[in-house]
Design an enzyme around this catalytic site. Structure first.
Site, short mmCIF file in Angstrom:
data_model
loop_
_atom_site.label_atom_id
_atom_site.label_comp_id
_atom_site.label_asym_id
_atom_site.label_seq_id
_atom_site.Cartn_x
_atom_site.Cartn_y
_atom_site.Cartn_z
N ASP A 1 -1.79 -8.91 11.55
CA ASP A 1 -3.16 -9.31 11.22
C ASP A 1 -3.63 -10.55 11.99
O ASP A 1 -4.82 -10.83 12.04
CB ASP A 1 -3.28 -9.59 9.71
CG ASP A 1 -2.97 -8.34 8.91
OD1 ASP A 1 -3.46 -7.27 9.29
OD2 ASP A 1 -2.21 -8.44 7.92
N ARG B 1 3.74 -5.42 16.52
CA ARG B 1 2.34 -4.98 16.48
C ARG B 1 1.43 -6.12 16.97
O ARG B 1 0.38 -5.88 17.55
CB ARG B 1 1.96 -4.54 15.06
CG ARG B 1 2.78 -3.37 14.55
CD ARG B 1 2.51 -3.09 13.08
NE ARG B 1 2.89 -4.21 12.23
CZ ARG B 1 2.72 -4.26 10.91
NH1 ARG B 1 2.17 -3.24 10.28
NH2 ARG B 1 3.10 -5.31 10.20
N SER C 1 0.83 -1.22 0.00
CA SER C 1 0.00 0.00 0.00
C SER C 1 0.86 1.26 0.00
O SER C 1 0.62 2.19 -0.79
CB SER C 1 -0.98 0.01 1.18
OG SER C 1 -0.30 -0.19 2.40
N HIS D 1 6.00 -12.91 6.74
CA HIS D 1 6.18 -11.49 6.38
C HIS D 1 7.28 -11.35 5.34
O HIS D 1 8.21 -12.15 5.30
CB HIS D 1 6.55 -10.66 7.62
CG HIS D 1 6.29 -9.20 7.43
ND1 HIS D 1 7.21 -8.35 6.91
CD2 HIS D 1 5.17 -8.47 7.67
CE1 HIS D 1 6.68 -7.14 6.84
NE2 HIS D 1 5.45 -7.18 7.30
N HIS E 1 -1.85 -8.86 1.68
CA HIS E 1 -1.52 -7.62 2.40
C HIS E 1 -2.64 -7.34 3.42
O HIS E 1 -2.93 -8.18 4.27
CB HIS E 1 -1.32 -6.50 1.36
CG HIS E 1 -0.78 -5.22 1.89
ND1 HIS E 1 -0.06 -5.11 3.06
CD2 HIS E 1 -0.85 -3.93 1.41
CE1 HIS E 1 0.29 -3.84 3.26
NE2 HIS E 1 -0.19 -3.10 2.28
N1 NMX Z 1 1.35 -19.91 5.04
C1 NMX Z 1 1.74 -20.76 4.06
N2 NMX Z 1 2.79 -20.55 3.26
C2 NMX Z 1 3.49 -19.44 3.47
C3 NMX Z 1 3.18 -18.52 4.49
C4 NMX Z 1 2.04 -18.79 5.29
N3 NMX Z 1 1.63 -17.97 6.24
N4 NMX Z 1 4.07 -17.51 4.46
C5 NMX Z 1 4.92 -17.76 3.43
N5 NMX Z 1 4.55 -18.93 2.84
C6 NMX Z 1 5.15 -19.54 1.66
C7 NMX Z 1 5.00 -18.60 0.46
O1 NMX Z 1 3.69 -18.69 -0.08
C8 NMX Z 1 6.10 -19.08 -0.44
O2 NMX Z 1 5.66 -20.26 -1.04
P1 NMX Z 1 5.99 -20.59 -2.61
O3 NMX Z 1 7.50 -20.54 -2.71
O4 NMX Z 1 5.39 -21.92 -2.84
O5 NMX Z 1 5.34 -19.49 -3.40
C9 NMX Z 1 7.21 -19.44 0.55
O6 NMX Z 1 6.55 -19.68 1.81
C10 NMX Z 1 8.25 -18.36 0.74
O7 NMX Z 1 7.61 -17.18 1.10
P2 NMX Z 1 8.34 -16.09 2.03
O8 NMX Z 1 9.57 -15.65 1.32
O9 NMX Z 1 8.48 -16.63 3.40
O10 NMX Z 1 7.25 -14.94 2.13
P3 NMX Z 1 6.99 -13.76 1.11
O11 NMX Z 1 7.88 -12.63 1.45
O12 NMX Z 1 6.99 -14.23 -0.30
O13 NMX Z 1 5.47 -13.40 1.47
C11 NMX Z 1 3.63 -12.98 2.90
C12 NMX Z 1 5.12 -12.73 2.65
C13 NMX Z 1 3.18 -12.08 4.03
C14 NMX Z 1 2.83 -12.63 1.64
C15 NMX Z 1 3.42 -14.47 3.26
O14 NMX Z 1 4.12 -14.76 4.45
C16 NMX Z 1 1.96 -14.85 3.41
O15 NMX Z 1 1.33 -15.17 2.40
N6 NMX Z 1 1.40 -14.82 4.65
C17 NMX Z 1 0.00 -15.06 4.87
C18 NMX Z 1 -0.82 -13.83 4.47
C19 NMX Z 1 -0.62 -12.71 5.46
O16 NMX Z 1 -0.70 -12.88 6.67
N7 NMX Z 1 -0.42 -11.49 4.95
C20 NMX Z 1 -0.34 -10.29 5.80
C21 NMX Z 1 1.05 -9.64 5.86
C22 NMX Z 1 1.02 -8.44 6.75
N8 NMX Z 1 0.19 -7.35 6.20
O17 NMX Z 1 -0.65 -6.85 6.85
O18 NMX Z 1 0.36 -6.98 5.03
C1 MLT Z 2 2.34 -3.68 6.45
O1 MLT Z 2 1.99 -3.23 7.54
O2 MLT Z 2 2.36 -2.97 5.43
C2 MLT Z 2 2.61 -5.14 6.34
O3 MLT Z 2 3.18 -5.64 7.50
C3 MLT Z 2 3.31 -5.57 5.09
C4 MLT Z 2 4.73 -5.12 4.89
O4 MLT Z 2 5.33 -4.41 5.67
O5 MLT Z 2 5.29 -5.57 3.86
#
Ligand code: NMX
Ligand code: MLT
Length: 470
Positions: free
Chosen positions: A405, A359, A274, A350, A304
Site C-alpha cells: 500500500d 509487491r 479479507s 506487516h 488492512h
Molecule cells: N507504524 C507505527 N507503528 C507500527 C507500525 C507502523 N507502520 N507497524 C507496526 N507498528 C506497531 C504496532 O502498532 C504495534 O504496536 P503496539 O504494540 O503498541 O500495539 C507494534 O508495532 C508491533 O506490531 P507488529 O507485530 O510489528 O505488527 P502487527 O503484525 O501487529 O501489525 C500491521 C501489522 C500491518 C497492522 C502494522 O504493521 C500496521 O499497522 N501498519 C500500518 C498500516 C498498514 O500499512 N497496513 C497495511 C498492511 C498491508 N495490507 O494491505 O493489508
Molecule cells: C494482504 O495483501 O492481504 C496484506 O498484505 C495483509 C496480509 O497479508 O496480512
C-alpha cells in the site's frame, strides 16, 4: 512454416519455464485446443481430493507446532491453522502464486502486448489450476468473463439508495450484496444439490462475481466523482484494460498499471483479514457473494486494505505542510509527529512479511520506468530511506519495511485517479480473484465449517497455574 513457428515458440516458453523455481508443482505447457477452464478444473479435482484424503489418513496426527498464550493474545500470529492452495507467503521472499514469485509471473503469464504486464485472467487461470495458461486460454477466459459481465438494474438502484457521500467501499459492498440475488449456489442448495457437486455452482457464482465486480466498482467511481456518467464495457479489451476504461482512463500505460495492480493484489495466502473472512464465512456454505461481501468489510479497515487510502492522504498532508521538495530532516520530523500522536505510519509494517514487500518493489520498478520524475514518486522513494530506521528505533515494530500500500496510490494519482478514498475498491476488485479461486477449491475439497476454540482470561490463568505446578 506456421508449424515451425509454433514449435519454436513452445521451445522458448519451455526454456523460460525451466529456469523457474522447482517448487512449481503443476507448471506445464498446455495444448492450444484446451481452452475451457471449467473442464480443466473438473479433471484436476479428483486428483486433489485423493491427495487431501491421503494427507489426512497418513499424516493427520503430525504436529505443526505449539500454541502459546502469546499467540492466543496476539492475533494468532505465527499459528498455522488454514489450508489455502492458491498462494503461499514467505516472510522474506514474499508471495508466490502457485509457486511463482511476482517477477516469475511477470515473465511467464501472457500479456496484452510484448513485454507487458501480466493479464489478470492469466493469474486467475494459474490460481485455479496451478498451470501457466497459454495466450489462447487467457483470451478464451477473457471472453467468458465478458459474457458474464451483466448487472441487473436493482444492483445500481441499491447503490443509488445510499447517499453519494457514503464511503466508496460501503457503496461497492452494497452492490456486491445486491448481486447475491443471482447466486446459483443458493438456488442449487435450496433444490437439494448433493455435496459432491457444490463446487459447480460455486464456480458459476465465482466467475460471474469476478466478471461483474469491475462494473459495480466503475459505477461507484463514476457515481461519486464523475456526475454519474457511466462508461459502457469495451468488448475488445481484456479484464484490466476494460476496468481502467470503464473508470474513464484510456491511457495505455494506465491500462498496463491496472493489469499489474489487479494481478499483484489478488491473493496473499489465507490468513490476511479479507481472505480469512471470506474463507470463514464460506465455510458455513454461504455463497460466494455473501462470503466476498464479508471479506470486503474486512478489507475496508485501515490496518488492512484501507491503508492504500491512508497512504496517499498522509503523503498529501506531508506535501501540504512541507511542500514537495521536503528535506530528509523535515520528513523525519513529520514521521515522528505522526508516531507521537499515537498513529501508525501507513504503508509500513506487516503481520507476516519481514522484508520489503515484492509487491512494493514491482510497483517501484513500474514507477522507475514510467514516471521517474514524478514528485510524489520521489517522495515515496525518500520515505523508503527515512521511515525504516525510525520504525526500527521504536523497538517494537517487527517489520519496518514498506508494504504493497505504500506505493499504489502515487501510481494511480499520476495517471489521474486521484481520489484516495476510492483506492480500496480497486484492491477489492483484485481480491475477488484470489478469494473466489480458493473458495472453489474449498468446495471441491469439501473443507469443513471453520470453528476454532476460544477461551477466557480466567481459563488461560488457570491453565498457566496448572502448567507451572506440574
Ligand atoms: N507504524 C507505527 N507503528 C507500527 C507500525 C507502523 N507502520 N507497524 C507496526 N507498528 C506497531 C504496532 O502498532 C504495534 O504496536 P503496539 O504494540 O503498541 O500495539 C507494534 O508495532 C508491533 O506490531 P507488529 O507485530 O510489528 O505488527 P502487527 O503484525 O501487529 O501489525 C500491521 C501489522 C500491518 C497492522 C502494522 O504493521 C500496521 O499497522 N501498519 C500500518 C498500516 C498498514 O500499512 N497496513 C497495511 C498492511 C498491508 N495490507 O494491505 O493489508
Ligand atoms: C494482504 O495483501 O492481504 C496484506 O498484505 C495483509 C496480509 O497479508 O496480512
Amino acid at each position: 512454416m506456421a508449424f515451425f513457428k509454433t514449435v519454436s515458440k513452445l521451445r522458448s516458453r519451455l526454456n523460460q519455464q525451466s529456469n523457474l523455481s522447482n517448487s512449481v508443482r503443476w507448471l506445464q505447457i498446455q495444448s492450444s485446443s484446451d481452452l475451457d477452464l471449467h473442464s480443466q478444473l473438473k479433471e484436476l479435482i479428483p486428483e486433489q481430493q485423493e491427495r487431501l484424503k491421503k494427507l489426512k489418513s497418513e499424516h493427520g496426527k503430525v504436529q505443526l507446532g505449539n500454541i502459546t498464550v502469546d499467540m492466543v493474545l496476539g492475533g494468532m500470529r505465527g499459528m498455522t491453522g488454514l489450508l489455502w492452495e492458491t498462494s503461499l507467503l514467505d516472510p522474506d521472499e514474499g508471495i508466490r502464486f502457485r509457486g511463482l514469485s511476482i517477477p516469475e509471473c511477470q515473465k511467464v503469464l501472457p500479456a496484452a502486448k510484448p513485454d507487458g504486464e501480466p493479464l489478470p485472467e492469466g493469474l486467475l487461470w494459474l490460481l485455479l489450476t496451478g498451470k501457466v495458461p497459454s495466450k489462447e486460454q487467457v483470451d478464451a477466459l477473457s471472453k467468458e468473463l465478458q459474457s458474464r459481465a451483466t448487472i441487473p438494474d436493482y444492483v445500481y438502484k441499491a447503490i443509488d439508495a445510499l447517499p453519494v457521500t457514503a464511503h466508496p467501499m460501503t457503496q461497492f459492498t452494497t452492490g456486491v450484496m445486491a448481486l447475491q440475488v443471482q447466486s446459483e449456489f443458493q438456488k442449487a442448495y435450496e433444490k437439494g444439490i448433493h455435496k459432491s457437486k457444490y463446487w459447480e455452482p460455486t464456480y458459476e457464482d465465482s466467475l460471474s462475481l469476478i466478471a461483474r465486480v469491475p462494473l459495480v466498482a466503475a459505477y461507484v467511481y463514476r457515481r461519486i466523482y464523475k456526475d454519474g456518467k457511466v462508461i459502457p464495457v469495451d468488448d475488445c479489451l481484456d479484464y484490466g484494460g476494460n476496468f481502467s476504461h470503464m473508470l474513464g482512463f484510456d491511457d495505455p500505460q494506465m491500462q498496463e498499471l491496472m493489469r499489474l495492480y489487479v494481478t499483484i493484489h489478488s491473493d496473499h495466502e489465507g490468513g490476511n483479514v479479507s481472505a480469512h473472512t471470506g474463507h470463514l464465512v464460506a465455510s458455513a456454505l454461504s455463497d460466494p457473494y455473501l462470503s466476498f461481501a464479508a471479506a470486503l468489510n474486512g478489507l475496508a479497515g485501515p490496518l488492512h486494505g484501507l491503508a492504500n487510502q491512508e497512504v496517499l492522504l498522509w503523503i498529501k498532508s506531508v506535501v501540504d505542510e512541507c511542500g514537495e521538495n521536503i528535506t530528509a530532516e523535515q520528513l523525519k520530523d513529520y514521521v515522528w509527529k505522526t508516531l507521537n500522536s499515537g498513529k501508525v505510519v501507513p504503508g509500513f509494517g506487516h503481520g507476516v512479511l519481514r522484508k520489503t514487500d515484492p509487491r512494493y518493489m514491482c510497483q517501484r520498478e513500474f514507477a522507475k520506468k514510467h514516471l521517474p520524475n514524478d514528485p510524489l514518486f520521489q517522495l515515496v522513494s525518500k520515505l523508503y530511506d527515512v521511515v525504516p530506521p525510525i520504525l526500527t528505533e521504536l523497538g517494537k515494530v517487527k517489520n519496518p519495511w514498506p508494504n504493497v500500500d505504500a506505493h499504489s496510490g502515487v501510481l494511480l494519482n499520476y495517471y489521474g485517479l486521484t481520489e484516495a478514498k476510492y483506492f480500496t475498491v480497486l484492491f477489492g476488485v483484485s481480491r475477488s480473484i484470489g478469494i473466489c479461486s480458493q473458495l472453489i477449491w474449498d468446495r471441491a475439497l469439501g473443507l469443513p465449517l471453520e470453528r476454532p476454540k476460544s477461551v477466557t482470561m480466567e481459563w488461560l490463568e488457570n491453565h498457566c497455574k496448572k502448567a507451572a505446578s506440574s
